[in-house]
Motif scaffolding. Sequence first.
Motif, PDB file in Angstrom:
ATOM      1  N   GLN A 514       5.755  64.962  28.370  1.00 16.58           N
ATOM      2  CA  GLN A 514       6.203  64.789  29.749  1.00 16.58           C
ATOM      3  C   GLN A 514       7.341  63.783  29.901  1.00 16.58           C
ATOM      4  N   GLU A 613       9.772  65.156  38.024  1.00  9.19           N
ATOM      5  CA  GLU A 613       8.324  65.093  38.229  1.00  9.19           C
ATOM      6  C   GLU A 613       7.591  64.700  36.936  1.00  9.19           C
ATOM      7  N   THR A 614       7.936  65.390  35.865  1.00  9.28           N
ATOM      8  CA  THR A 614       7.201  65.142  34.620  1.00  9.28           C
ATOM      9  C   THR A 614       7.561  63.789  34.014  1.00  9.28           C
ATOM     10  N   THR A 617       5.455  61.347  36.072  1.00 13.68           N
ATOM     11  CA  THR A 617       4.033  61.487  35.732  1.00 13.68           C
ATOM     12  C   THR A 617       3.770  61.005  34.303  1.00 13.68           C
ATOM     13  N   GLU A 620       3.590  57.333  34.138  1.00 11.46           N
ATOM     14  CA  GLU A 620       2.337  56.841  34.752  1.00 11.46           C
ATOM     15  C   GLU A 620       1.146  57.086  33.822  1.00 11.46           C
ATOM     16  N   ARG A 621       1.160  58.231  33.193  1.00 12.28           N
ATOM     17  CA  ARG A 621       0.012  58.549  32.339  1.00 12.28           C
ATOM     18  C   ARG A 621       0.001  57.705  31.067  1.00 12.28           C
ATOM     19  N   ARG A 659      11.799  57.782  30.692  1.00 13.78           N
ATOM     20  CA  ARG A 659      11.837  58.296  32.071  1.00 13.78           C
ATOM     21  C   ARG A 659      13.191  58.005  32.702  1.00 13.78           C
TER      22      ARG A 659
END
Length: 682
Positions: A514, A613-614, A617, A620-621, A659
């Motif tokens: 991601q 989006e990915t 996410t 965050e993950r 990111r």
Amino acid sequence: YKAWLQNHHVEQPELREALARWSGSIVASVHTEVLDTAVKELALGIKQLYGEKPTVSKVPQSETFIYVGVADQLDKSFGYLDKSEIPRVGQEGYILKHVVREQHSILAVLGETDRGALYGVFHLLRLMNMGVQLEHLHIVERPRNQLRMINQWDNADGTIERGYAGHSIFFNENQIVEDMTRIKDYARLLASVGINAIAINNVNVNEVETAFISEEQLPAVAKLADVFRSYGIRLYISIHFASPMELGGLSSADPLLPEVREWWKMTAACIYDHIPDFGGFLVKADSEHRPGPFAYGRDHAEGANMLAEALEPFGGIVIWRCFVYNCMQDWRDRSTDRARAAYDHFKPLDGSFHDNVVLQVKNGPMDFQVREPVSPLLGAMNQTNQMIEFQITQEYTGQQRHLCYLIPQWKEVLEFDTHAKGKGSYVKHIGDGTLFGMKISGYAAVSNIGDDENWTGHTLAQANLHGYGRLVWNPDLTAEEIAEEWIRLTFGNEEQVVRTVADMLLASWHIYEQYTAPLGVGWMVAPNHHYGPDVDGYEYSRWGTYHFADREGIGVDRTDKSGTGYAGQYFSPNREMYNQLSSCPDELLLFFHHVPYTHKLQSGQTVIQHIYETRFTGAERAEWLIQQWTSLEGKIDPERYEQVLERLQEQAEHAKEWRDVINTYFYRKSGIADEKGRTIYR
Ligand code: GCW
């Protein structure tokens, strides 16, 4: 050093009692080197589990005992089982059976061969570790795959190509190490998960390693072979294709020259003098500047067959790698496609290799990216032995600083339906040789270990080595089952630990995907060392690894109609599935198609919004992984707890870097803002 062979002391009285019945005495009436290893491992394991060493004897001395033996040689001292009751389990299979006869209660570990018995012992120890009830035990097992191999990328100077866990345990300062303790521990770990073959040196063979097949070096190599042999593992050597020149003083290495062929035959004979059960050669030829048959206008079948002929009288095999492509490509040249290369080189040679040659094909067409389609070469050659190569070492998947449990990725590869022989032609049936009835088949994987105390740098990366062995033993095990087993053996049976670590492992591949390169396009890593984001790092290079992002869109057109035609290398209906935009799976979209950022994915999201989006996410993950791990504080020994925590923290920080670099890059290219207005640096 124990990794998953911890054999944690069993405290619970019920469990101790249940097992105490058998754990006092081992009976082994037959002796072979490997059977002796099996008995030693069992005795050691039991001592670690229960604190007391069992007695070992040739004949029963009590009414309950564990019998370790070879079915074919069941002699009078073990008259409790009739040979006719024993199913055929093959060269490496085994039976674990609780036998009750009159007053005797016996746990029998029987192989058809001693290697089978060794695997049976490791299985029994796993059951004991996991507190499984042994009463009425009846298990019959055999490995599904023939070659279950590890490739070391270790160099004689002690460095490891793409190694992230310290120095080589095999070599130091251009010598093979003398103290074999660590190597023996490694052999134990490998045998415990069913590995039966190892190539001890890097496929990129330098000067010193070239001489491993020389009269001078073979005695030292033979010592390594001895260690592995006692654990049922055969030794292989990566060779330099131009050895006849480098070592033999010939002026050519042309595979069709009689003197070259003769040189290899003599060399093979000499190797087998020192190592009678030598496995064979692993060869990287005409790849990334390595020498090969092309230099003499010969093809790869001619190169491989020459070596095969030399090894054939001794039962050796040639493992020939298909990682052959043009690494000097011009980025301006849009007609050359690296993804096509293995198929284009090898498919036309189908049927021309000797039957002791096996082609080793990387799982994907590029190079061990976090997401790639399955190599179209797998299944495309129905008259040639094939085996599949995975990369355990995390070159492109976080280098053992990031958590990335790879078993789910490999599972997807094995379950892929190639349609090579119609529906149901799964990759796993190429691996096990059944699809086309191959003589030699199986798996190889690049190891992830070094001399770091925990073997793999990141303690949780041990799970990838364990999981590889277990998966290629039985591809039908689920990733969940394999992960859970590893956790129980490594950290014990506390349920919260098992559940939490399993959740982390099983989520980690997707998390890594991601926040790194999106939608199957790959690369976007820093050149050379391959750690961390660099979106255009490989964009204008010679390596054939491009994403073609411009202000309108991104992706590589590999369709038959307008692209490189790579999609056409697949069998129908995969070919059509990848060719058509509407049916190409989202996660591989940019591998096959060049699309506008506004293109709508099957998920309903646009490509650009998916990218944002990915990334958000994923980062965050990565934080979520830390939360999961910290919930286990106090339940894991402080040393391993801290070490893993430190790496997870680094990963979370680095995920933010990924990111932001990726998001900013695509925001700048496309000018399209995130629908949710999250921070993207401009
Ligand atoms: O993945 C690439 C690596 C090289 C490696 C090569 C190969 C051993 O970056 O380091 O060389 O593949 O598989 O031969």
